[in-house]
Scaffold this active site. Structure first.
Site: not given
Length: 1169
Positions: A84, A123, A624, A660, A664, A717, A720
């Site tokens: 999610p 999520d 988590w 993850q 996850w 990377k 913003k």
RNA sequence: AGAUCCGUAGCUCAGCCUGGUUAGAGCACUACACUGAUAAUGUAGGGGUCAGCAGUUCAAAUCUGCUCGGGUCUACCA
């Protein structure tokens, strides 16, 4: 009856327009259309974004996604779990790559006949949501409960959490990600939380859930624990100068420490330990050394008291404390103020020898007496030396002072040795009572006191005076600060609930070995390592918006209950109301509890078995856990949907970013392992049968693909702050989802980091989609002219021309390889294979060579074979590429199928993936076509070298053949080569000696094993072979080579013989293939060249005049003096080529178009008949 | 600090698992062709210490170890 109106696109929008469109009619269309000859849709431009819009409209209209699932009803399920996302932030381009990956696997498996349900999810809990709300409202955590109620605060979170859901849905739709958005799981719903509670209760029942202290970052200024997320805010780590102290712990003399005291004839022995936080020294309960680290006992002087002192420290760190000139210097001559302090190494030993040696407490007070320690930990045995693997010799003394309360490592090693724990600093950051002059003082300036005196300095001074400090100095290091108070964080023991994951470690490690990791290294490496070093899972979070821990406790902690369902809670609510009476739970008696969040659950009071009131443990759980429990909670298992769950657990496939791995992927795996028995029990109880061990081995997923990051084109990377984020909507809008998806998948393996560059997408668009579009367009153009609709029976492949057999063989090979690649979760390989086929084979060889077959001659045998072959290629390619580029493939599929109706399905995503027809694969054929391509390429390069254009026919090429097999292969493709390079004949040179110059070299692969070290000598010997030697070798088929007196037998298969040159000819070679070209242009050839050139010019004129392909013309040529002979000679050829019924020569033309044929200018009039 | 992935042409990447002797492709650049698929295409050319060092081997881009550089994750500890 003409229903079509021609509508030539004028300037129009920059997207395709069908060349023909239907006029609007008010009468039913079907009867009119049923007997119309359908036409392939032709495009005006290739504009992927607008094609995609149209396809999206169709998908929506036809409910194509739902249908793709329904069509497989009853088929074997392929289980996919959606990780999610949080809709709390905007989606970025990196989401497009992982979702493309998920989508293509699901589409592929659907095409392989599986039913793939994909439930979406959101999520919705967690700190980022809280922070977002606080920012929006301009409040801080302190305001919660004061200026805003917890109920209102959480309501705000609930509203904020799906703020960008629409944007996410847009992206999902536009990028062509098929996932069920209408019925997603949402982690904040009561049903979801109820399943989480069930999971927690199962863990609780299995004794896997427990409360304990853990050492966590804590901000005394703010009075709260900090999450790792908070600690990772920019600017929290700052360089600070702290008072650091190296202090002397007095070793006690015992049987085991005697070996040290012997060396110093009974004098005192001190252990040196270093700390940057002297305030932790009163809480010291142990010392830690490295078991394998070398330590020394040193005789020297205390630098502050100047008294003799014997100290123990790591050998490697001696230089930090002593100048080397001082070694074995004159002890008697030392006096106060000397720069060089004498020292002498008395003994050397490993840290392990120090284990368990007792020492004198450094700063004994009332509050840290042995009794005080034992009052907390009854059997504690403090003040001993321990061995810890975390000890290094980077800094300090190689001996670490251990205050179990104030460091995670300290706590761990302290627990192992049972030295107890002392927390002599309160939550405000000041020393507790019972510490003499230090009681009540703040360990750091947490209150911004006027004239704050650093207690760390005072402690150091005290130790200096007592001769128990060895070195005190300012030490600059990076240290974390609270992002809100800007004060240094301390590590502090806080109560927390843990999941005993370590208890299931073996199982998790074993099960991990059965998971198919892509790439494999992540599974064994990053994930495997993580499992090996697993610690218990700290579940507690002191927050507001999240899943509450369903545990109620009596005040003294002696009794507690873990709730596993809403019904159970409601029953307990009523029970407590009855037993405790009064106002207890009165708001929850009527309807039960309606919202499982704070503050409501906190208002609920339960009653213990002995009749005491119980309150909820105030913690929320780690988000988590929310996502790790999604296999159960998305189905509201075990309260509902048991059958769905039974068929959809574990997942066959999941995919997320590599970040993850410990998120996850871990929580899914951990919960899968821990809930194994619970799942079995629930399903058995519900009457399910079967081999549970095989079906539900405790695994949450069988295959996991972890994709890398998307970086900007310079490898940075995206952030913003740097302004280098790529807007996925703009990218898809500009270039199309298909091009974007194709680029993301084929540019680099999903698990490699991708340097995202728009230029790359443009390239994909031009190179792959452009080529495919051209190929389709080419097909459509002529198929429409000839009315090809695949209505004839397929011509058996064996009866089609060689080149058709070849492209179909290549196509089947492609199907085989692409299938294998997809099956192996290697979409990058699959995509690149398709790309190569379309470009190299289909477009640049098959279509190029076969062009004439489509526009010359009658609609019969050969032409139909060509149409059928090209059609089959297109039809297969669109199915192969459909998983990666779902839009354009569907567009082409629909356009093709609309005419031929070969499939009853309306979308490419509903049909089955092609199956390779092995019978059509002919490797010899593919090999000789390669030979033809190579030979052609060589001839073309020769023409280039001598500057003879391809349109000028030449007489002969010569190819030396080294084996009969090669000649046979060449003979079959000779016509192709000759046509391609415009040469009349091909001659095979089999003659062996004298004419062709040959070269011999060892076949290293074959000879390596046989010869080993003698390889070099043989290699040299072969290089010296004469032409005669080579011929002899070829004749005999073997050769005896004398090497150091021993003969080495060589056979032909152990060497490579290639023809290098044909003296007197213009030659070129590639590998074993050599081609010689006769570059003599005879008058006849020249005439033919002229004729061809003329044809070319007239074709241009035709095209420029806007004639249709089939228009017949009449041509008048004027002033063709030098060319007339050539043109007359080849008149019939010319007429046939240019579709001329008349070709006339007149002396002069006034008007007409001037053309140039091989430097001769002439005028022509071209008119339609 | 630890773990892990990556490093091959100006750029994006194959090749590495299973070692084999001229290291490939596309883009970009240069030149020349081709043209009833044409917002295409072909041919040729320049461009590489396969990050570095060491080892194993007859032979290393390929296997091993170390170092350097970049990314990510975990940690931040006396």
């Amino acid at each position: 009856m003409l229903l079509f109106v021609s509508r030539f696109a004028k300037k129009g929008p920059a997207y395709y327009e069908p060349r023909y469109s239907y006029p609007s009619l008010s009468v039913p269309l079907a009867p009119f259309f049923s007997n119309m000859t359908a036409r392939y849709k032709e495009f005006k431009y290739l504009n992927l974004p607008s094609i995609e819009k149209e396809i999206l409209r169709k998908w929506e209209e036809e409910q194509a996604f739902q249908k793709s699932v329904e069509l497989r009803q009853g088929a074997q399920p392929f289980v996919f779990y959606e990780g999610p996302p949080s809709a709390n932030g905007m989606p970025g381009i990196h989401h497009v790559i992982s979702r493309t990956l998920k989508d293509l696997v699901c589409r592929y498996k659907t095409m392989q006949g599986f039913q793939v349900q994909r439930k979406g999810g959101w999520d919705t809990h967690g700190l980022p949501v809280e922070l977002g709300v606080e920012k929006e409202l301009g409040i801080t955590k302190e305001d919660i409960g004061k200026t805003i109620s917890v109920a209102d605060y959480n309501q705000k979170c609930r509203e904020a959490v799906l703020r960008y859901k629409d944007k996410w849905d847009d992206l999902t739709t536009q990028m062509g990600y098929w996932v069920d958005l209408k019925n997603p799981y949402i982690t904040f719903t009561n049903e979801y939380i109820e399943s989480l509670w069930w999971c927690l209760q199962q863990l609780y029942k299995r004794n896997l859930l427990y409360k304990s202290v853990s050492i966590q970052p804590y901000s005394p200024g703010a009075g709260t624990g900090l999450s790792s997320h908070e600690l990772n805010q920019p600017g929290t780590y700052k360089m600070v100068k702290d008072t650091s102290a190296t202090v002397v712990f007095g070793l006690k003399k015992t049987e085991h420490s005697a070996f040290l005291f012997e060396k110093v004839s009974g004098e005192a022995v001190g252990i040196l330990a270093w700390t940057t936080t002297p305030w932790t020294l009163p809480s010291n309960l142990g010392l830690a050394v490295g078991g394998n680290v070398d330590y020394v006992l040193v005789k020297t002087f205390n630098p502050y008291t100047h008294q003799p002192q014997n100290v123990v420290m790591a050998k490697a760190l001696l230089h930090k404390y002593f100048k080397s000139e001082g070694e074995n210097a004159d002890f008697a001559a030392y006096k106060e103020g000397d720069k060089v302090v004498p020292y002498q190494i008395l003994s050397e030993f490993k840290g392990a020898e120090l284990e368990n040696l007792p020492y004198e407490q450094l700063l004994p007070y009332e509050a840290n007496s042995l009794e005080a320690v034992r009052a907390i930990t009854p059997d504690a045995k403090p003040f001993r030396i321990m061995v810890g693997d975390f000890v290094t010799t980077e800094d300090g003394t190689g001996i670490v002072h251990i205050a179990p309360a104030f460091g995670a490592d300290d706590f761990k090693v302290g627990k192992k040795y049972g030295i107890g724990i002392l927390t002599l600093v309160d939550r405000e950051g000041k020393f507790v009572d019972g510490l003499g002059e230090f009681s009540g003082r703040f360990i750091k300036d947490y209150k911004n006191e006027q004239g704050y005196v650093d207690v760390n300095v005072d402690i150091s001074v005290k130790l200096k005076k007592e001769g128990r400090a060895f070195k005190v100095e300012k030490y600059e290091h990076s240290y974390p600060h609270c992002w809100r108070t800007d004060k240094p964080v301390v590590y502090y023991p806080l109560d927390a609930w843990f999941i005993r994951t370590t208890a299931l470690k073996e199982r998790m490690v074993e099960l991990n070995k059965t998971i198919n990791w892509k790439p494999a290294a992540t599974g064994t490496g990053r994930f495997g390592q993580w499992l090996e070093n697993m610690v218990d899972w700290n579940l507690s979070r002191s927050r507001y918006w999240g899943t509450p821990l369903p545990i109620w406790r009596t005040e003294d902690g002696s009794e507690e209950k873990c709730i596993g369902s809403i019904a159970e809670l409601n029953a307990e609510i009523r029970k407590a109301s009855e037993v405790l009476g009064g106002e207890t739970n009165k708001h929850y008696l009527h309807d039960g509890i309606l919202d499982l969040h704070k503050p409501y659950v906190d208002e609920v009071v339960l009653v213990s078995d002995s009749g005491k009131p119980m309150h909820r443990e105030p913690d929320l759980i780690d988000v988590w856990f929310d996502s790790g429990a999604m296999p159960y909670a998305q189905a509201h298992f075990p309260f509902e949907n048991k059958e769905f769950f039974a068929n959809n657990y574990p997942a066959d496939f999941i995919a997320e970013g590599v970040d993850q791995t410990r998120g996850w992927f871990y929580t899914l795996h951990a919960l899968g392992s821990m809930l194994k028995e619970s799942v079995h029990e629930e399903l058995k109880a519900a009457g399910f049968k079967g081999d549970f061990e095989a079906k539900y081995p405790g695994l949450a997923y069988k295959t996991v693909v972890s994709n890398g990051l998307v970086l900007d084109k310079n490898g940075n990377k995206m952030s913003k702050r740097l302004g280098n984020v790529v807007d996925p909507f703009k990218t898809i809008g500009d270039f199309g989802a298909d091009a974007t998806r194709w680029y993301l998948i084929t540019n680099a393996s999903p698990w490699d980091n991708l340097k995202f560059d728009l230029e790359g997408i443009k390239e994909v668009q031009r190179k792959f989609f452009g080529t495919l579009y051209n190929t389709y367009q080419f097909f459509g153009l002529y198929a429409n002219v000839d009315g090809f609709s695949y209505s004839e029976a397929p011509i058996p492949v064996k009866e089609r021309p060689e080149i058709d057999q070849w492209i179909l063989s290549s196509l089947q090979t492609l199907v085989k390889k692409v299938t294998a690649a997809f099956d192996d979760y290697e979409p990058t390989v699959a995509g690149r294979l398709i790309e190569d086929f379309v470009d190299e084979h289909l477009s640049n060889w098959y279509v190029r060579l076969c062009r004439r077959r489509f526009w010359k001659g009658e609609y019969e045998g050969d032409k139909i074979a060509a149409y059928q072959t090209l059609y089959e290629c297109l039809e297969t390619v669109v199915r192969l590429m459909a998983p990666i580029s779902p839009f354009f493939s569907d567009e082409l599929f629909r356009n093709l199928n609309a005419v031929t109706g070969r499939f009853s399905e309306e979308s490419v995503h509903h049909v089955l993936f092609p199956k390779a027809d092995e019978a059509l694969i002919d490797t010899l054929l593919e090999e000789r076509m390669q030979l033809a391509q190579d030979a052609s390429s060589l001839v073309l390069s020769l023409r280039k070298k001598v500057n003879i254009k391809v349109r000028q026919p030449l007489q002969k090429i010569l190819i030396p053949v080294l084996s009969s097999g090669m000649e046979a292969q060449l003979r079959k493709v000779a016509d192709l080569i000759l046509a391609e390079v415009n040469v009349k004949e091909l001659e095979y040179l089999t003659e062996t000696e004298g004419f062709i110059k040959k070269k011999i070299k060892p076949n290293f692969q074959a000879l390596g094993k046989k010869l080993g070290a003698r390889m070099k000598v043989v290699s040299t010997a072969l290089a010296e072979f004469s032409q005669h030697d080579i011929t002899l070798f070829e004749k005999e088929g073997r050769y005896s080579l004398p090497i150091d007196g021993i003969y080495v037998e060589l056979t032909l298969s152990e060497v490579e013989i290639i023809s290098e040159d044909i003296p007197g000819w213009t030659v070129a070679s590639k590998g074993a293939l050599t081609v010689a070209l006769d570059i003599n242009v005879t008058p006849v050839l020249e005439q033919e060249g002229n004729a061809r050139e003329f044809v070319n010019r007239i074709q241009k004129v035709r095209k420029e005049s806007g004639f249709e392909l089939t228009d017949r013309i009449a041509v008048t040529v004027g002033g063709s003096n030098g060319l007339e002979a050539s043109l007359q000679q080849f008149k019939s050829y010319i007429c046939a080529e240019i579709l001329a019924d008349k070709l006339e020569f007149v002396p002069q033309i006034i008007d007409g178009i001037e053309i140039e044929v091989n430097e001769e200018k002439l005028k022509v009039i071209v008119s339609k008949m």
